[in-house]
Scaffold this motif. Structure first.
Motif, PDB file in Angstrom:
ATOM      1  N   ILE A 151      17.739  47.414  59.101  1.00 25.31           N
ATOM      2  CA  ILE A 151      18.343  46.156  59.557  1.00 25.31           C
ATOM      3  C   ILE A 151      19.213  46.408  60.778  1.00 25.31           C
ATOM      4  O   ILE A 151      20.040  47.320  60.783  1.00 25.31           O
ATOM      5  N   GLY A 152      19.001  45.604  61.813  1.00 22.75           N
ATOM      6  CA  GLY A 152      19.790  45.732  63.026  1.00 22.75           C
ATOM      7  C   GLY A 152      21.087  44.956  62.909  1.00 22.75           C
ATOM      8  O   GLY A 152      21.149  43.920  62.236  1.00 22.75           O
ATOM      9  N   VAL A 153      22.116  45.458  63.567  1.00 17.67           N
ATOM     10  CA  VAL A 153      23.426  44.788  63.593  1.00 17.67           C
ATOM     11  C   VAL A 153      23.884  44.699  65.050  1.00 17.67           C
ATOM     12  O   VAL A 153      23.803  45.680  65.784  1.00 17.67           O
ATOM     13  N   GLY A 154      24.347  43.526  65.430  1.00 14.23           N
ATOM     14  CA  GLY A 154      24.939  43.364  66.759  1.00 14.23           C
ATOM     15  C   GLY A 154      26.361  42.852  66.610  1.00 14.23           C
ATOM     16  O   GLY A 154      26.616  41.913  65.848  1.00 14.23           O
ATOM     17  N   TRP A 155      27.280  43.492  67.288  1.00 10.69           N
ATOM     18  CA  TRP A 155      28.707  43.104  67.224  1.00 10.69           C
ATOM     19  C   TRP A 155      28.968  42.180  68.417  1.00 10.69           C
ATOM     20  O   TRP A 155      28.768  42.579  69.572  1.00 10.69           O
ATOM     21  N   VAL A 156      29.396  40.955  68.147  1.00 11.48           N
ATOM     22  CA  VAL A 156      29.704  40.013  69.225  1.00 11.48           C
ATOM     23  C   VAL A 156      31.210  39.837  69.326  1.00 11.48           C
ATOM     24  O   VAL A 156      31.838  39.264  68.437  1.00 11.48           O
ATOM     25  N   SER A 157      31.774  40.351  70.412  1.00 13.82           N
ATOM     26  CA  SER A 157      33.226  40.210  70.567  1.00 13.82           C
ATOM     27  C   SER A 157      33.565  39.226  71.682  1.00 13.82           C
ATOM     28  O   SER A 157      34.733  38.957  71.953  1.00 13.82           O
ATOM     29  N   ILE A 158      32.524  38.689  72.332  1.00 16.17           N
ATOM     30  CA  ILE A 158      32.753  37.730  73.421  1.00 16.17           C
ATOM     31  C   ILE A 158      32.874  36.355  72.759  1.00 16.17           C
ATOM     32  O   ILE A 158      31.985  35.501  72.846  1.00 16.17           O
ATOM     33  N   LEU A 159      33.961  36.165  72.070  1.00 19.17           N
ATOM     34  CA  LEU A 159      34.172  34.965  71.263  1.00 19.17           C
ATOM     35  C   LEU A 159      35.651  34.635  71.231  1.00 19.17           C
ATOM     36  O   LEU A 159      36.484  35.521  71.360  1.00 19.17           O
ATOM     37  N   SER A 160      35.939  33.365  70.988  1.00 17.74           N
ATOM     38  CA  SER A 160      37.345  32.977  70.822  1.00 17.74           C
ATOM     39  C   SER A 160      37.702  33.073  69.340  1.00 17.74           C
ATOM     40  O   SER A 160      37.061  32.436  68.487  1.00 17.74           O
ATOM     41  N   ASN A 161      38.729  33.856  69.037  1.00 18.42           N
ATOM     42  CA  ASN A 161      39.173  33.950  67.644  1.00 18.42           C
ATOM     43  C   ASN A 161      39.671  32.602  67.129  1.00 18.42           C
ATOM     44  O   ASN A 161      39.577  32.314  65.942  1.00 18.42           O
ATOM     45  N   ASP A 162      40.199  31.762  68.052  1.00 19.58           N
ATOM     46  CA  ASP A 162      40.655  30.434  67.621  1.00 19.58           C
ATOM     47  C   ASP A 162      39.480  29.607  67.111  1.00 19.58           C
ATOM     48  O   ASP A 162      39.589  28.909  66.102  1.00 19.58           O
ATOM     49  N   VAL A 163      38.363  29.706  67.819  1.00 19.33           N
ATOM     50  CA  VAL A 163      37.169  28.971  67.370  1.00 19.33           C
ATOM     51  C   VAL A 163      36.705  29.514  66.015  1.00 19.33           C
ATOM     52  O   VAL A 163      36.401  28.749  65.092  1.00 19.33           O
ATOM     53  N   LEU A 164      36.696  30.836  65.890  1.00 20.66           N
ATOM     54  CA  LEU A 164      36.276  31.436  64.608  1.00 20.66           C
ATOM     55  C   LEU A 164      37.181  30.965  63.468  1.00 20.66           C
ATOM     56  O   LEU A 164      36.719  30.577  62.402  1.00 20.66           O
TER      57      LEU A 164
END
Ligand SMILES: Cc1cc2nc3c(=O)[nH]c(=O)nc-3n(C[C@H](O)[C@H](O)[C@H](O)COP(=O)(O)O)c2cc1C
Length: 236
Positions: A151-164
């Motif tokens: 299983i492949g995993v991709g880490w997405v850090s180009i995100l707003s923590n406020d949105v999360l």
């Protein structure tokens, strides 16, 4: 005690380490079976943690609307980040595929709870970040276990923590650490995508190892390992 890992077991671990990739494409739509997902989560949960505080939580996400909201945040943050880059690198950066939020069947948000088990945690007083480091250990376990399951995993850090926080209803005192995209893949690339795209290359091991002091590149008692590292010899 004798080493209780035989050669095959050692090779298995090293294979997972060296062939693990950050995966943003090549996902296939096959669902991750419950038993496999449980094994992966259990591996993550068995990571080391400062004072055994186990400060992680794993939010499992399949909801399409949630994923769409996260993807929108990614698009905004990617454009924002592009403003920091000059010249030809900017268009190169913008052309990269840096997430697989919608294509991957499962997203997992890994969070850090600094309050778990109360204010005193053994080992955390001098370096409070050790709580966050612990969560990163869990993420690495998850990443490697996933690789052994194909299983492949991709880490997405180009995100707003406020949105999360908003879309996942994460309380204020909890910190989102990683947003991961998981799924079976057609193939794992042999080298990092950013290396293949000539964005950055892997440093040699020799460049990152110092002997006895910061930036000290050699010392007589370390010659053997220095030579082995330079000759690029394997652990075997
Ligand atoms: C903390 C962290 C954040 C990352 N964020 C992103 C990201 O937002 N998008 C992306 O495409 N890759 C992301 N990556 C993946 C790295 O780009 C990748 O690990 C690196 O290029 C080496 O490739 P490899 O993981 O395939 O060996 C992240 C990795 C880490 C450890």
């Amino acid at each position: 005690m004798e080493n209780d890992f035989n050669k095959e077991e050692k090779n298995g671990l090293y294979k997972a380490i060296f062939s693990r990739r950050d995966v943003r494409s090549n996902f296939i739509s096959k669902d991750i079976n419950t038993k496999v997902l449980t094994r992966i989560l259990r591996a993550a949960h068995h990571a080391p943690s400062v004072g055994f505080s186990q400060p992680w939580n794993f939010i499992l996400i399949k909801n399409h609307d949630t994923k769409k909201t996260v993807k929108e945040s990614f698009k905004k943050e990617k454009q924002k980040a592009a403003k920091e880059i000059d010249g030809s690198k900017k268009s190169k950066y913008l052309s990269f595929k840096l997430e697989g939020i919608l294509e991957s069947p499962l997203n997992i948000c890994v969070t850090y709870d600094p309050s778990k088990f109360g204010p005193f945690i053994i080992g955390k007083s001098s370096v409070p970040n050790t709580g966050l480091y612990s969560v990163c250990c869990a993420i690495q376990n998850l990443w490697l276990a996933s690789r052994t399951e194909g299983i492949g995993v991709g880490w997405v850090s180009i995100l707003s923590n406020d949105v999360l926080r908003k879309v996942l209803k994460i309380p204020d005192h909890i910190i989102p650490v990683a947003y991961l995209c998981l799924g079976y893949v057609y193939e794992f690339s042999s080298r990092p995508d950013l290396e293949k795209a000539k964005w950055l290359s892997r440093l040699s091991l020799d460049e990152v190892v110092f002997y006895e002091e910061w930036d000290k590149k050699q010392s007589p008692q370390w010659n053997e390992i220095k030579n082995m590292i330079k000759a690029n010899l394997d652990y075997a």
